[in-house]
Write an enzyme that holds these catalytic residues in place. Sequence first.
Site, mmCIF file in Angstrom:
data_model
loop_
_atom_site.group_PDB
_atom_site.id
_atom_site.type_symbol
_atom_site.label_atom_id
_atom_site.label_comp_id
_atom_site.label_asym_id
_atom_site.label_seq_id
_atom_site.Cartn_x
_atom_site.Cartn_y
_atom_site.Cartn_z
ATOM 1 N N LYS B 78 8.295 30.770 135.446
ATOM 2 C CA LYS B 78 8.568 31.552 134.237
ATOM 3 C C LYS B 78 7.533 32.667 134.150
ATOM 4 C CE LYS B 78 9.079 30.735 129.223
ATOM 5 N NZ LYS B 78 9.113 29.692 128.168
ATOM 6 N N SER B 153 13.143 29.445 125.398
ATOM 7 C CA SER B 153 12.871 30.699 126.062
ATOM 8 C C SER B 153 12.801 30.624 127.583
ATOM 9 C CB SER B 153 11.531 31.259 125.556
ATOM 10 O OG SER B 153 10.457 30.393 125.927
ATOM 11 N N SER B 177 11.533 25.314 124.097
ATOM 12 C CA SER B 177 11.865 26.290 125.141
ATOM 13 C C SER B 177 12.091 25.711 126.525
ATOM 14 C CB SER B 177 10.762 27.359 125.227
ATOM 15 O OG SER B 177 10.803 28.189 124.098
#
Lengths: 64, 463
Positions: B78, B153, B177
């Site tokens: 990420k 996210s 997330s």
Amino acid sequence: MAQPLDKAQFDALMARAGLDLTEAEKEGIRAASAHTQAAAARVRTPREVSVESATIFTLKGAGA
Amino acid sequence: MTSFPTIASAARDIAAKRISPVELMKDHLARSEKLNPALHAFIRFTPEVALEQAQAAEARQVSGALRGPLDGIPVAHKDIYETAGVTTTGHSRVLEHHVPKADSAVVRRWREAGAVMLGKLATHEFAWGGPSFDLPWPPARNPWNTECFTGGSSSGTGAAVAAGMILGGTGSDTGGSIRAPASLCGIAGIKPSYGLCSRTGVLPLSQSLDTTGPMAWTVEDCALLLDAMTGHDPADPSSANRPRPDLLSGLNGGVKGLRIGVIRHFHEDDCKVSPGMAAGIAHLTSTLAAQGAEIREVKLPPMADFNAAGWLILAADAYAVHDSWMREKYRAYGEFLRERLALASTITSADYIQAQRRRRELCEAVAAAMRDCDLLVTAAQPGEARPIHQMTKWASFEVPTFTMPFNVTGQPALTVCTGFGAGGMPVGAQIVGRPFEDATVLRAGQAYELAAGWRAKRPAMAA
């Protein structure tokens, strides 16, 4: 649902934060402040003044 | 028909010299480059790094010096995880040219375990602002239906794992997330106990809630990835100074005798879920019961109480992180994040401390409820993935999330796929444990996953 912040309060907070917003942006965010106002009311449950915050920490001495 | 190795199966094949780490890397990089124009899961590929790391893994394979189950495994990170010499942006124009000097602690640990980095993955802007269409890179799309939201996210990780572009990846979880995209993309993802994994070198959102964790196709793969993430880090003030847990030896130990509490009021009253999600929760509990778990009902404070405390804390913390950039480069942020942060600036110090006091009360309430049960079960999302263009700026505040309660309490929580609902879209439920009992959570998830059989089905576009 809680009420959003009033315009004078909201404008003062944006000025304090140093944010230069358009009037349309201000109104959109101000309307959404009803959500944070509702959350702020919800976390104020009846409690003794001595109730601690989750941010309280344990001091670590030398060698800890 | 494309074959999809798991980390566990690929590790066995690498150890037995049946597959080459370089070929495995090339296959996954080619697949990723082919699918990315539709999925936008990656915002940056790192083929040179991948080749160098895969060649090193292959050299260890040849010499019999493999470092463990992650050696030679294609992963990605990420884009809030700092990577030495590789641009790390938080998916934001604000850090568009930020090249860190060092790896984040988790990236370093996976690298030292032999994992091969294919690139950097899409995220909501700084892990909160999304899905947004006004950023330098488009938002990730759901491989089960590219018109749909991935959840966030850790959006790119969810999409990339589900599509078989990578075998595992990093996520972070401040309000859900990891667990939300795991649910909407039909994969597994665990938010470990707060403090179990280092956050050093990860762009912060809310330091009192942020948790790093892995996402993968299976629970077993999450366990393997998490095992390589744990360990005390003196550089991270939240890092728990505890021995590393044994996450693997009991993974297949089953659930016989475990007491599992279903938080029925969360998904039946506090936020009614879709029929597909309800069926998934029922399937999870009946499957675990059939294996000897004892299912009971548990009552907690209303889900809205956890969300009120959690979102006030998250928003206020995030505003503190972004305060100076907001003043200097407000228009460099995407609309969703900058306006959420502007709203956060209206939270008072009293609101924040009252939220932290409520947090302590909620932690105590959940701890009391768990004296009589080992695990909790609840939904991971209200239902299946919605069209991406229907996601609104204020969604976090409008509908309580099923994931935030366990950021507030810091407990380990795993999303496991529990089937398919409307439109053939996946659904997932959470299995939640006591603090630092991550191994029990994974054991229950593994027991369910092996019995359920959902892992045989991949998105059609990936096949």
